[in-house]
Design an enzyme around this catalytic site. Sequence first.
Site, PDB file in Angstrom:
ATOM      1  N   GLY A   1       0.816  -1.393   0.099  1.00 39.91           N
ATOM      2  CA  GLY A   1      -0.295   0.138  -0.435  1.00 39.91           C
ATOM      3  C   GLY A   1       0.781   1.263   0.109  1.00 39.91           C
ATOM      4  N   SER A   2       0.241   2.036   0.563  1.00 41.93           N
ATOM      5  CA  SER A   2       0.992   3.579   0.655  1.00 41.93           C
ATOM      6  C   SER A   2       2.455   3.604   1.550  1.00 41.93           C
ATOM      7  CB  SER A   2      -0.035   4.816   1.136  1.00 41.93           C
ATOM      8  OG  SER A   2      -1.374   4.640   0.357  1.00 41.93           O
TER       9      SER A   2
END
Lengths: 360, 612
Positions: B325-326
């Site tokens: 993810g981020s």
Amino acid sequence: MVFKLKKFGGISWSVLLLTFFLLIAGALNQASASMGGILFKKQLLWFTLGAGLLLFFTLMDYQKILSPKLIFGGYILLLNFLLILVIRHTRWLRLPGLSIQPSEFAKLFLICLSALILYRREGEGLDGKTFLGLSLLAFPLVVLVALTDLDQGGMLFLIYLSFLVVAGLPRRWVVVTMVSIGVIALLMGPYLWGLLKPYQRARVEAFLNPEAFALDRGYQIIQALIAVGSGGLKGLGFKEGLSSRLNYLPEKHTDLAFAVWAEEWGFIGASLVILAYFFLIYQILNIAARVREPLGRYLCYGVASMFFWEVFINIGGILHLLPVASVPLPFLSYGGSSVLANMAAIGLVLNISRRRYSFR
Amino acid sequence: MSLRYQRVPDPDRDILERRLRLISLFVIFVFAGLLLKLFFLQIIKGPYYRELAQKRSLRVISLPAPRGNIYDRRGLLLAGNTPSFALFLDPRLVKGKKGDAILQRLAQILGEDFPSLKQRYLIARRKSAGNQVLLAEDLDRDVVARIEARRYFLPGVEIKVEPRRFYPLGEAAFHLVGYVSRINAKELQRLASQGFGPDDFLGRSGLEAQFERLLRGKKGRRLVEVDALGRIRRVVAEEPPQIGKSILLTIDSIFEKVAYNLLEDRSGAIVLLDPRDGRLLALVSAPGVDPHRFLKGFSFEEWKKITTDIKHPLLNKAILAYHPGSTFKLVTAMAALEKRVISPTKEIFCPGFYRLGRRVFRCWRSWGHGKVDLIKAIEVSCDTYFYRVGELVGIDTLSQFARACGFGRPTGLGFPGEKSGLVPDRAWKLRVFKVPWQKGETLNVAIGQGALMATPLQLAKFLAAVVNGGHLYKPWYVYQVFDPYGEILEEYGPKLEGNLPAHPNTLRLLKKGLVAAVNGKEGTGKAAKLEKVTVGGKTGTAQIVGMKKRIKSEKLPYLKRDHAWFIAYAPASKPEIVMVVFVEHGGHGGSAAAPLAGKFLKMYFEGRWSSS
């Protein structure tokens, strides 16, 4: 005077020394088998009492003591005792403090009475009267003992047969008897087999194939063979026998005492003991051959035959030459009655040996 | 009547003497036979019978060697041994009617009914292949006393004291320390030549498996004499067992325990690392299983319950790969700065989506972030910014940087079962899917989605390098190996794998972004903010299922909810701890993962530990 101390000289020293050797071996063996326990001490006590009995039988005037009246009276008394045992269904006559095995003394009585009969008969060879006498004498003893203790009954029967042989049983009779026994065994075998008690049948089966019955009936044979075999040449050492110390040997104090000995003292010790038995029996037979007094000769012969059958059947069973039978090995097996009877018998032999060359 | 000897010629003399001669021959014959048989048995067959006697009465007992201990950095025990009583039966003595009597007696003592005990015994006996049969373990001292008191009546029954594995942290350290369980039939076949017996234990996972050879001692042997009833009478010879070697870890068991408890009933992982040299302080995966349960084995139902649990208690999530993810945006940013495709002050407008050709890529904030520069983009985790940057960088550069940051390969910890993760590139796509790379995929990788996979441990290793000045250390956790006498056999230290392909200025900018993400007004990781210490961090929310429209994770079924990430370090000025929190299907990183990091770091810096 019953004792003739003057004539203590002239006894057969070899018989005395061999007996002494076997007693020492027996004491050592009990010490190991019972690990210095109560049985060892009791056996020493029996040896001491036996030594007294031996002395008595060596010094007494056996021709006076062994009078037909006395012996026959004792014989009748013995039969009564045996009858009581049969009724009670036991091998042991239990008195407070000790128990007696009358079957051991029955052997002595059988020997004395048979010797008396042979001594008192007329003529040569086995006549009908002698045969009947011997048989009538032996029969009640053999039967009564066999009812509670088949093996001891068998011993008595063997002693009886031995006397028959020396009484002059013609050779063809021997042949005829053996052949007829063979035929009967063949024809009646299965029936007789059925008559045997289960434990007796088991013994024969186990003898023929111990491994197949390794857990129950063959156990004794296998453990005895392992004990004897693992002794090797020098043995495992006094009190070091694995089989006896770890209780793998059943009956190690009595029936299998020789296995304990063979394991701990090896081939050297075991063959010494076997040779000692051999020379003892041989010496007694020698005395029988050389004593110029018929009663003594027959007595000696009887004692020799008793020792011979006991040693042969006991050690033969342990070495897996014969089926195992519960017969004590003289001097090595634990047992008061056996010790006393055997030492009395040796005393008698020593007594007789004194008169090898005595003429009066 | 008198028996006086009379001098008469003996009529029997001839026949008696003749017979005596024959009889003597018979006697000689019999005794020669006895002697011959004796010679045969003792001299010729002597060695055979002696061997039989030894087989019968000598027995080799193997003495279990206690496993080595595992200690944490404070010297607290993570895995040790505690004595336990086990009941063994000798199948040679416990059989038939006698055996039934023994079992009956035992059943009474153990408080079990006879038929079930007997059935258990028969099954165990088949398994033990002639060896002693293990009937019961972990006996009470009461039961032991009662059996010992009746020892005489229980031939073939033996109570052995065995060292038993003991794990003070229980399920908290289950995935790190691992567990041991009994050897199975197949393994026994393979390992019997190495001295393994049917009742031995083998390390199965974690450290117990990785250091099996070190921890396992060498079994001792004892030669004993056993009597006809199976009772040991004498010890003939003895070779004492050698205790296994012990391990001192860099792990802190308090961190381990606290971190595990922070996850509560969540499924996830926490990794704690000292960024200064890469030493591991905690490696937690939840939920765990109580490792002691493996010693006894499971019933079918228990095992089924564990293996069908959707939270996968047997999987060590700290070393499994997920979409990062981020959190991966740091790599994208690093690549962009190093390749100078974008200036850190250059602003990009985020309307809530990014258009590439005919495809629309959404930002997580559907109404957009407005104008954002690099620091702001990290702070608010703007997807649009990184779509754009990713597009500019290109997949070749991006995957090259990702590998240089330690992704796509094991971290070098040496932990059994560690996954490599996946850094996708053109070659991979062609090899696996036989189709060329699509530009849109680069955008997904740039924000840590797509085919990109990374483990919590890899992220910790990467973040440590970012905050320590670019030194990529291999994580390590074994500090010392020592023998039972305390002699240090081996000692380990940090291992530098390489340096990040980043200029210090780049790293400074990244750290600025990380601090902003926790401390900024709009920071996504505000939940981890502390009053006295400056924390830096980055949230991550990994989508599991592609969706047209954003739906709040709480409204989705559990298995479709997003994974929540938070990677953090502190203090910002002089970093001494790196923390990676991963909550599987936890939802948003800022709300599901960051608060856990906040709680932990607060305790860490205040020195006040409470495990709830």
